[in-house]
Design an enzyme around this catalytic site. Structure first.
Site, PDB file in Angstrom:
ATOM      1  N   TRP A 102     -18.887  47.911  39.256  1.00 37.04           N
ATOM      2  CA  TRP A 102     -18.547  49.313  39.035  1.00 37.04           C
ATOM      3  C   TRP A 102     -17.231  49.447  38.285  1.00 37.04           C
ATOM      4  O   TRP A 102     -17.096  50.317  37.419  1.00 37.04           O
ATOM      5  CB  TRP A 102     -18.542  50.099  40.346  1.00 37.04           C
ATOM      6  CG  TRP A 102     -19.918  50.185  40.937  1.00 37.04           C
ATOM      7  CD1 TRP A 102     -20.358  49.596  42.082  1.00 37.04           C
ATOM      8  CD2 TRP A 102     -21.057  50.856  40.367  1.00 37.04           C
ATOM      9  NE1 TRP A 102     -21.691  49.865  42.275  1.00 37.04           N
ATOM     10  CE2 TRP A 102     -22.148  50.636  41.238  1.00 37.04           C
ATOM     11  CE3 TRP A 102     -21.266  51.617  39.204  1.00 37.04           C
ATOM     12  CZ2 TRP A 102     -23.422  51.149  40.991  1.00 37.04           C
ATOM     13  CZ3 TRP A 102     -22.532  52.135  38.956  1.00 37.04           C
ATOM     14  CH2 TRP A 102     -23.586  51.895  39.842  1.00 37.04           C
ATOM     15  N   ASP A 171     -11.675  54.713  42.481  1.00 35.27           N
ATOM     16  CA  ASP A 171     -13.073  55.040  42.757  1.00 35.27           C
ATOM     17  C   ASP A 171     -13.311  54.647  44.219  1.00 35.27           C
ATOM     18  O   ASP A 171     -13.335  53.460  44.551  1.00 35.27           O
ATOM     19  CB  ASP A 171     -13.969  54.214  41.808  1.00 35.27           C
ATOM     20  CG  ASP A 171     -15.455  54.373  42.119  1.00 35.27           C
ATOM     21  OD1 ASP A 171     -15.802  55.098  43.084  1.00 35.27           O
ATOM     22  OD2 ASP A 171     -16.267  53.761  41.398  1.00 35.27           O
ATOM     23  N   LYS A 195     -22.887  58.182  49.881  1.00 35.07           N
ATOM     24  CA  LYS A 195     -22.736  57.064  50.833  1.00 35.07           C
ATOM     25  C   LYS A 195     -22.112  57.575  52.140  1.00 35.07           C
ATOM     26  O   LYS A 195     -22.768  57.618  53.165  1.00 35.07           O
ATOM     27  CB  LYS A 195     -21.914  55.955  50.194  1.00 35.07           C
ATOM     28  CG  LYS A 195     -22.630  55.387  48.964  1.00 35.07           C
ATOM     29  CD  LYS A 195     -21.707  54.692  48.036  1.00 35.07           C
ATOM     30  CE  LYS A 195     -22.216  54.541  46.641  1.00 35.07           C
ATOM     31  NZ  LYS A 195     -23.499  53.888  46.455  1.00 35.07           N
TER      32      LYS A 195
HETATM   33  C1  LIG Z   1     -18.194  52.006  43.865  1.00 32.80           C
HETATM   34  C2  LIG Z   1     -19.192  52.793  43.075  1.00 32.80           C
HETATM   35  N1  LIG Z   1     -18.788  53.457  41.985  1.00 32.80           N
HETATM   36  C3  LIG Z   1     -19.647  54.170  41.248  1.00 32.80           C
HETATM   37  C4  LIG Z   1     -20.982  54.255  41.558  1.00 32.80           C
HETATM   38  C5  LIG Z   1     -21.905  55.071  40.704  1.00 32.80           C
HETATM   39  O1  LIG Z   1     -22.125  56.237  41.357  1.00 32.80           O
HETATM   40  P1  LIG Z   1     -23.100  57.398  40.812  1.00 32.80           P
HETATM   41  O2  LIG Z   1     -24.474  56.891  40.987  1.00 32.80           O
HETATM   42  O3  LIG Z   1     -22.731  58.544  41.694  1.00 32.80           O
HETATM   43  O4  LIG Z   1     -22.755  57.638  39.394  1.00 32.80           O
HETATM   44  C6  LIG Z   1     -21.454  53.588  42.698  1.00 32.80           C
HETATM   45  C7  LIG Z   1     -22.871  53.674  43.080  1.00 32.80           C
HETATM   46  O5  LIG Z   1     -23.378  52.975  43.921  1.00 32.80           O
HETATM   47  C8  LIG Z   1     -20.536  52.828  43.467  1.00 32.80           C
HETATM   48  O6  LIG Z   1     -20.935  52.164  44.548  1.00 32.80           O
END
Ligand SMILES: Cc1ncc(COP(=O)(O)O)c(C=O)c1O
Length: 360
Positions: A102, A171, A195
Site C-alpha cells: 500500500w 495511512d 476495516k
Molecule cells: C493500508 C491500506 N491502505 C489502502 C488501502 C486501499 O483502500 P481502498 O480500497 O479504500 O482504496 C487498503 C485496502 O485494503 C489498505 O489496507
C-alpha cells in the site's frame, strides 16, 4: 441464523450489535417514516447523524480542535493522489517510507505528480519488518507512512518523528481506532472505513487546519481538502448510509470502553494466534518478524502449498471465512479487526492446533 467466523481483510466483520441496530432502524429511522438511506443529505435528521459521527470520532481519538474531520469518498486509494496534489509543490520532494504494497502504491501516485524520495524501505526483508534508518530529503514536503500493513501483517509500534515543519502523514486504513495514538504527532491521518470503522464507501480524513492553508486552488474541486473542510463534508452528496453505519460503530466502540479497551482486547486476540504459531514448532511459520507483528493482520504459512491449501479448505468447512492470504503473497492471513470477537480467535487457535495434530 448462521454467522461465520469472519476473518476478512476488508470489507470485514462488523459488530453484531451494530447490524441489529441498523436492522431495527432500517425501515423507519427515528420516526421519519423512511430509512436513513432515503433521507435528504440536507435534512436536519441526516445532519445530526453526520455531526454525531464526527463528534464521536473526535472524542474517541481525542482529536484536538485545530484539526478538521472530513468524510470523503474514493477510498484510501484516492488519498494516494489527493495528498501529493494538495501538498507537493514543484520545488519540494514528497518522502515515503515503504513498509508494504500500500505504501508502494501511495508512492507511485505521488511520482505522477512531482518529485519523490524513498526515505526508508523494508522491501529487502520481503516486508517482514518495519523500515528503519529513515533519511528525509532537505526539501521534504511531507513524510508518508502506512501504520499497519494489511497484506504483510506488520505494524509500526514506534512512529517516526519529523521536524515540526515537515508534516507526518499516515495511512491508518487497517489500524485506526485499534490502539491509542497521539493525533498531534500527525498532520494528516486517513483511513478507508471498511476495516475498523464500518462498511466501505466513506474515507475518514483527520487533517490539521494549518495544513489546509497549503491546498492550491488550481486542482480539481473534489480532490481539494479545503472544499470538504469548508462545507463540513457536505459539498456534494456524501455516502450517507456509510456515515450512519460509522456512527453506530463508534457508539459501539464507546460502549466497549473506548480505544483503550479495543487495544487491550486486540492484544489478547493477536497473542492467542501468535502463541499458536510460536508453539507449533515450525508447522506454522509467521511472516512478520516478532517486533513488527501486527495486531490486526496475522500472516503465516504452512510447510507446503498442499498443506496450506488443505488448511484453507478445511477451515472453510468449519466456518472460518477470509483466511487466504492476499493474492499477491499467498499463504494465510487472519484479519482480526476490532469487531472480530475474542471467541473467533480462540476458535481459530483451536482449529490450527487440531489441524496440526492431524497433519504433522
Ligand atoms: C493500508 C491500506 N491502505 C489502502 C488501502 C486501499 O483502500 P481502498 O480500497 O479504500 O482504496 C487498503 C485496502 O485494503 C489498505 O489496507
Amino acid at each position: 441464523m448462521k454467522r461465520v467466523y469472519n476473518f476478512n481483510a476488508g470489507p470485514a466483520a462488523l459488530p453484531k450489535q451494530v447490524l441489529h441496530r441498523a436492522q431495527e432502524e432500517l425501515l423507519d429511522f427515528q420516526d421519519t417514516g423512511m430509512s436513513v438511506m432515503e433521507l435528504s443529505h440536507r435534512s436536519k435528521e441526516y445532519e445530526k447523524v453526520h455531526q454525531k459521527a464526527a463528534t464521536l470520532l473526535q472524542e474517541l481519538l481525542q482529536i484536538p480542535n485545530d484539526y478538521e474531520i472530513l468524510f470523503m469518498q474514493g477510498g484510501a486509494s484516492l488519498q494516494f493522489s489527493a495528498i501529493p496534489l494538495n501538498f507537493l509543490p514543484s520545488d519540494k520532494t514528497a518522502n515515503y517510507s515503504l513498509s508494504g504494497s500500500w505504501s508502494e502504491k501511495a508512492l507511485k501516485e505521488a511520482q505522477k505528480i512531482g518529485s519523490t524520495h524513498t526515505s526508508s524501505t523494508a522491501k529487502e526483508t520481503g516486508y517482514s519488518t518495519i523500515p528503519s534508518q529513515l533519511t528525509l530529503s532537505t526539501d521534504a514536503a511531507y513524510l508518508h507512512i502506512t501504520s499497519n500493513n494489511t497484506i504483510f501483517g506488520t505494524q509500526w509500534w514506534e512512529f517516526p518523528s519529523t521536524p515540526s515543519y515537515i508534516p507526518l502523514i499516515a495511512d491508518m486504513s487497517s489500524d485506526i481506532l485499534s490502539r491509542t495514538i497521539n493525533v498531534e504527532d500527525f498532520s494528516l491521518i486517513y483511513a478507508g472505513a471498511q476495516k475498523n470503522l464500518g462498511p466501505s464507501g466513506v474515507t475518514v480524513v483527520i487533517i490539521k487546519k494549518e495544513l489546509l492553508e497549503q491546498c492550491p486552488s488550481n486542482i480539481p474541486t473534489m480532490l481539494n481538502y479545503q472544499t470538504h473542510a469548508k462545507n463540513k463534508s457536505l459539498y456534494n452528496t456524501p455516502p450517507t448510509f456509510s456515515i450512519y453505519m460509522l456512527s453506530l460503530v463508534l457508539d459501539w466502540v464507546a460502549e466497549q470502553g473506548g480505544i483503550e479497551a479495543m487495544e487491550r482486547i486486540n492484544k489478547e486476540k493477536a497473542e492467542l494466534l501468535y502463541e499458536t504459531i510460536d508453539q507449533s514448532e515450525g508447522f506454522y511459520i509467521g511472516h512478520a518478524e516478532k517486533d513488527a507483528r501486527s495486531h490486526m493482520n496475522v500472516t503465516f504459512n504452512l510447510p507446503s502449498e498442499e498443506l496450506t491449501s488443505n488448511f484453507l479448505i478445511q477451515a472453510k468447512e468449519e466456518g472460518f471465512v477470509g483466511l487466504g492470504g492476499h493474492r499477491m503473497v499467498g499463504g494465510c492471513r487472519a484479519s482480526i479487526y476490532n469487531a472480530v470477537p475474542l471467541e473467533s480467535c480462540q476458535a481459530l487457535a483451536d482449529f490450527m492446533k487440531s489441524f496440526q495434530a492431524k497433519n504433522r
